[in-house]
Design an enzyme around this catalytic site. Sequence first.
Site, PDB file in Angstrom:
ATOM      1  N   GLY A 128      37.478  33.339  29.753  1.00  0.00           N
ATOM      2  CA  GLY A 128      38.531  33.059  30.734  1.00  0.00           C
ATOM      3  C   GLY A 128      38.088  31.972  31.702  1.00  0.00           C
TER       4      GLY A 128
ATOM      5  N   TYR B  98      48.289  45.748  38.303  1.00  0.00           N
ATOM      6  CA  TYR B  98      47.040  45.014  38.526  1.00  0.00           C
ATOM      7  C   TYR B  98      46.277  45.627  39.707  1.00  0.00           C
ATOM      8  CZ  TYR B  98      43.997  40.921  39.338  1.00  0.00           C
ATOM      9  OH  TYR B  98      42.926  40.074  39.495  1.00  0.00           O
TER      10      TYR B  98
ATOM     11  N   TYR C 105      30.232  56.063  38.773  1.00  0.00           N
ATOM     12  CA  TYR C 105      29.071  55.858  37.890  1.00  0.00           C
ATOM     13  C   TYR C 105      27.805  55.607  38.704  1.00  0.00           C
ATOM     14  CZ  TYR C 105      30.643  55.885  33.058  1.00  0.00           C
ATOM     15  OH  TYR C 105      31.077  56.287  31.821  1.00  0.00           O
TER      16      TYR C 105
ATOM     17  N   THR D 117      40.789  31.690  43.777  1.00  0.00           N
ATOM     18  CA  THR D 117      39.790  30.711  43.368  1.00  0.00           C
ATOM     19  C   THR D 117      40.460  29.669  42.482  1.00  0.00           C
ATOM     20  OG1 THR D 117      38.100  32.414  43.484  1.00  0.00           O
ATOM     21  CG2 THR D 117      37.548  30.475  42.196  1.00  0.00           C
TER      22      THR D 117
END
Length: 317
Positions: free
Chosen positions: A11, A145, A159, A175
């Site tokens: 990406g 999203y 985790y 960005t």
Amino acid sequence: MPTTVVTGGAGFLGSHLCERLLAAGHKVWCLDNLDTGSLTNIAHLRDDNFSFVQHDVTTHIEIPGDVDFVFHFASPASPIDYLRLPLQTLKVGSYGTHNALGLAKAKRARFLTASTREVYGDPQIHPQPESNRGNVNPIGPRGVYDEAKRYAEAMTMAYHRQQGVDTAIVRIFNTYGPRMRAFDGRAIPTFVRQALENKPITVFGTGAQTRSFCYVDDLITGIIALAFSTEHEPVNIGNPEEFTLLELAEMVVELTGSSSEIVFEALPVNDPQQRRPDITRATELLGWGPTVQLRDGLTRLLDQSSRAELTGRIVGA
Ligand code: NAD
């Protein structure tokens, strides 16, 4: 030599990350299902230390040998993509994050997940510090999203706390830079494409809503600094300099010497009114701050990209 896995490595951001890691001497495994990424983005990374695997990270991830870092960047990221791919977006934020964390746990690697300023939703505090809990509409179209990323953060912390995985969370603000797709719907590539073709520049609402724009090289520097730190709590990385969308449109017209006129269109649903990162933590913990101002970054983007890339007239753009 450290070995690093980058999910979403084909990406926009992932390809810059792979490039920087290779230059720093890492062996890089780039995993991507090419949903929104492209082989064109990594075509220049021909290197014995670079391996591309076409893989959907919502399914189990298997990498041979040792792994030192896992960067989890796989996810549709622009509204045009996640509104078109709502279930894939939820799945990669949930199953994808689970699998990437599982890999990091099995390999005892440091894990860094790409979160987003969208976890703040339409923020009620300005600028946004990491302690802000957000103002997100879970059932609005953008919820797929925002909530996927909020879930990914929750799973990452679970985790860390319960499984002892060494984790990091970066909250990325807007960005821009080379290899953004001309038709990804975000303001900078859209305005640049329209300006280069002397077409009307489409600003939503009155254009008074603000955004802060970080040049990709600055972002990657911050992310790598975070990966090499011992921090576990989220860190904002973005450029706090704030511009209205109208100011951005005017700057793009000026830098491209375009004859485009600026026109105004209806605001999308739940479009945040203002966005600006509070980067105190990034500065204090990582000694990081942006170095490229918007005018210079836009000039670099125009210099380093072909007209065909910026107008979306090449395959893969
Ligand atoms: P991008 O769409 O260019 O890159 C995402 C990559 O993930 C693509 O190559 C896509 O093919 C891949 N991908 C998607 N689902 C996958 C799956 N199930 N398995 C494997 N690969 C998959 O977007 P980007 O702008 O480079 O964003 C990268 C990451 O940074 C995303 O997680 C995004 O949420 C986050 N982020 C980006 C920005 C920004 O300004 N660009 C801002 C905030 C957060």
